[in-house]
Design a protein around this motif. Structure first.
Motif, PDB file in Angstrom:
ATOM      1  N   ASP A 118       0.800  -1.230   0.000  1.00 51.62           N
ATOM      2  CA  ASP A 118       0.000   0.000   0.000  1.00 51.62           C
ATOM      3  C   ASP A 118       0.829   1.276   0.000  1.00 51.62           C
ATOM      4  O   ASP A 118       0.460   2.254  -0.643  1.00 51.62           O
ATOM      5  N   GLU A 119       1.921   1.297   0.723  1.00 53.58           N
ATOM      6  CA  GLU A 119       2.725   2.514   0.839  1.00 53.58           C
ATOM      7  C   GLU A 119       3.840   2.596  -0.196  1.00 53.58           C
ATOM      8  O   GLU A 119       4.152   3.662  -0.696  1.00 53.58           O
ATOM      9  N   LEU A 120       4.453   1.451  -0.496  1.00 55.68           N
ATOM     10  CA  LEU A 120       5.625   1.452  -1.380  1.00 55.68           C
ATOM     11  C   LEU A 120       5.316   0.929  -2.775  1.00 55.68           C
ATOM     12  O   LEU A 120       6.197   0.886  -3.630  1.00 55.68           O
ATOM     13  N   GLY A 121       4.084   0.530  -3.020  1.00 58.51           N
ATOM     14  CA  GLY A 121       3.649   0.164  -4.360  1.00 58.51           C
ATOM     15  C   GLY A 121       4.258  -1.101  -4.931  1.00 58.51           C
ATOM     16  O   GLY A 121       4.367  -1.243  -6.142  1.00 58.51           O
ATOM     17  N   VAL A 122       4.638  -2.048  -4.056  1.00 61.31           N
ATOM     18  CA  VAL A 122       5.161  -3.330  -4.538  1.00 61.31           C
ATOM     19  C   VAL A 122       3.953  -4.237  -4.758  1.00 61.31           C
ATOM     20  O   VAL A 122       3.404  -4.801  -3.821  1.00 61.31           O
ATOM     21  N   ASP A 123       3.528  -4.334  -6.011  1.00 61.51           N
ATOM     22  CA  ASP A 123       2.297  -5.059  -6.336  1.00 61.51           C
ATOM     23  C   ASP A 123       2.449  -6.576  -6.280  1.00 61.51           C
ATOM     24  O   ASP A 123       1.534  -7.281  -5.887  1.00 61.51           O
ATOM     25  N   SER A 124       3.596  -7.076  -6.681  1.00 62.77           N
ATOM     26  CA  SER A 124       3.795  -8.520  -6.760  1.00 62.77           C
ATOM     27  C   SER A 124       3.878  -9.139  -5.365  1.00 62.77           C
ATOM     28  O   SER A 124       4.746  -8.788  -4.557  1.00 62.77           O
ATOM     29  N   ARG A 125       2.976 -10.070  -5.098  1.00 64.62           N
ATOM     30  CA  ARG A 125       2.970 -10.761  -3.796  1.00 64.62           C
ATOM     31  C   ARG A 125       4.269 -11.532  -3.578  1.00 64.62           C
ATOM     32  O   ARG A 125       4.829 -11.535  -2.478  1.00 64.62           O
ATOM     33  N   LEU A 126       4.763 -12.164  -4.635  1.00 60.75           N
ATOM     34  CA  LEU A 126       6.007 -12.932  -4.508  1.00 60.75           C
ATOM     35  C   LEU A 126       7.205 -12.027  -4.245  1.00 60.75           C
ATOM     36  O   LEU A 126       8.090 -12.373  -3.452  1.00 60.75           O
ATOM     37  N   LEU A 127       7.227 -10.871  -4.872  1.00 53.14           N
ATOM     38  CA  LEU A 127       8.325  -9.933  -4.621  1.00 53.14           C
ATOM     39  C   LEU A 127       8.255  -9.419  -3.185  1.00 53.14           C
ATOM     40  O   LEU A 127       9.286  -9.297  -2.518  1.00 53.14           O
ATOM     41  N   ARG A 128       7.051  -9.156  -2.690  1.00 55.64           N
ATOM     42  CA  ARG A 128       6.923  -8.725  -1.290  1.00 55.64           C
ATOM     43  C   ARG A 128       7.440  -9.809  -0.352  1.00 55.64           C
ATOM     44  O   ARG A 128       8.153  -9.525   0.616  1.00 55.64           O
ATOM     45  N   LYS A 129       7.123 -11.077  -0.652  1.00 54.94           N
ATOM     46  CA  LYS A 129       7.627 -12.183   0.175  1.00 54.94           C
ATOM     47  C   LYS A 129       9.151 -12.245   0.124  1.00 54.94           C
ATOM     48  O   LYS A 129       9.806 -12.468   1.139  1.00 54.94           O
ATOM     49  N   ARG A 130       9.706 -12.073  -1.087  1.00 60.59           N
ATOM     50  CA  ARG A 130      11.170 -12.121  -1.231  1.00 60.59           C
ATOM     51  C   ARG A 130      11.838 -10.994  -0.439  1.00 60.59           C
ATOM     52  O   ARG A 130      12.825 -11.210   0.253  1.00 60.59           O
ATOM     53  N   ILE A 131      11.265  -9.790  -0.510  1.00 59.64           N
ATOM     54  CA  ILE A 131      11.819  -8.662   0.247  1.00 59.64           C
ATOM     55  C   ILE A 131      11.755  -8.949   1.740  1.00 59.64           C
ATOM     56  O   ILE A 131      12.760  -8.825   2.454  1.00 59.64           O
ATOM     57  N   LEU A 132      10.594  -9.361   2.227  1.00 64.10           N
ATOM     58  CA  LEU A 132      10.433  -9.601   3.667  1.00 64.10           C
ATOM     59  C   LEU A 132      11.312 -10.742   4.155  1.00 64.10           C
ATOM     60  O   LEU A 132      11.888 -10.678   5.244  1.00 64.10           O
ATOM     61  N   SER A 133      11.452 -11.774   3.343  1.00 59.80           N
ATOM     62  CA  SER A 133      12.299 -12.895   3.720  1.00 59.80           C
ATOM     63  C   SER A 133      13.768 -12.478   3.821  1.00 59.80           C
ATOM     64  O   SER A 133      14.469 -12.834   4.776  1.00 59.80           O
ATOM     65  N   THR A 134      14.213 -11.703   2.863  1.00 62.63           N
ATOM     66  CA  THR A 134      15.602 -11.246   2.872  1.00 62.63           C
ATOM     67  C   THR A 134      15.845 -10.275   4.022  1.00 62.63           C
ATOM     68  O   THR A 134      16.886 -10.338   4.681  1.00 62.63           O
ATOM     69  N   VAL A 135      14.899  -9.398   4.280  1.00 62.96           N
ATOM     70  CA  VAL A 135      15.025  -8.444   5.404  1.00 62.96           C
ATOM     71  C   VAL A 135      15.080  -9.210   6.720  1.00 62.96           C
ATOM     72  O   VAL A 135      15.867  -8.873   7.606  1.00 62.96           O
ATOM     73  N   SER A 136      14.280 -10.266   6.857  1.00 62.87           N
ATOM     74  CA  SER A 136      14.254 -11.008   8.129  1.00 62.87           C
ATOM     75  C   SER A 136      15.615 -11.656   8.428  1.00 62.87           C
ATOM     76  O   SER A 136      15.954 -11.837   9.599  1.00 62.87           O
ATOM     77  N   ARG A 137      16.370 -11.974   7.397  1.00 63.78           N
ATOM     78  CA  ARG A 137      17.694 -12.558   7.617  1.00 63.78           C
ATOM     79  C   ARG A 137      18.729 -11.519   8.040  1.00 63.78           C
ATOM     80  O   ARG A 137      19.824 -11.883   8.467  1.00 63.78           O
ATOM     81  N   LEU A 138      18.405 -10.240   7.901  1.00 62.20           N
ATOM     82  CA  LEU A 138      19.332  -9.183   8.293  1.00 62.20           C
ATOM     83  C   LEU A 138      19.373  -8.962   9.793  1.00 62.20           C
ATOM     84  O   LEU A 138      20.375  -8.543  10.335  1.00 62.20           O
ATOM     85  N   SER A 139      18.245  -9.195  10.447  1.00 67.51           N
ATOM     86  CA  SER A 139      18.172  -8.856  11.883  1.00 67.51           C
ATOM     87  C   SER A 139      18.571 -10.018  12.767  1.00 67.51           C
ATOM     88  O   SER A 139      18.754 -11.113  12.380  1.00 67.51           O
TER      89      SER A 139
END
Length: 139
Positions: A118-139
């Motif tokens: 909604d805020e960043l306009g990432v429409d693809s559900r799979l791309l959102r999953k990939r972003i969140l998955s990669t971010v989760s490995r950072l912390s």
């Protein structure tokens, strides 16, 4: 026939996307350097030694693949945008939206699926999953 208002809105949206691409291009070229996305104009780039590059063999989201500031909590908007380009190979317009929303390291760690859509306009559900998955490995 497209209503005049819809045509105008489309042109404004295209202009905003083009402006975001130009800003990102200038930032990459060092002509619009920022230490965070809040700075409108910054000093010329440092003439010091070149920054170290992370290992190409490092897995996505690993500390070796992260920017020089190892702690994500210390990342600026610029660090986040560089990481998104390098690690996730996101489209320029998508990365520019992260910058225009001032997404720094602490905020990156708090993003969820709805924020990305909604805020960043990432429409693809799979791309959102990939972003969140990669971010989760950072912390």
């Amino acid at each position: 026939d497209v209503p005049a208002g819809a045509d105008f809105a489309r042109r404004v949206r295209e202009g905003e996307e083009e402006l975001e691409r130009h800003i990102l291009t200038l930032r990459r070229a060092g002509r619009l350097p920022v230490d965070g996305c809040h700075a409108a104009v910054a000093a010329p780039p440092s003439l010091g030694p070149p920054a170290a590059t992370p290992s190409v063999d490092a897995p996505l989201g690993s500390p070796a693949a992260a920017p020089l500031k190892q702690r994500v909590e210390a990342w600026s908007c610029s660090d986040v945008c560089d990481w998104l380009e390098r690690e996730l190979a996101l489209e320029t317009a998508t990365v520019a939206r992260f910058c225009s929303h001032h997404v720094d390291g602490p905020l990156l760690l708090l993003l969820d699926d709805q924020d990305l859509r909604d805020e960043l306009g990432v429409d693809s559900r799979l791309l959102r999953k990939r972003i969140l998955s990669t971010v989760s490995r950072l912390s």
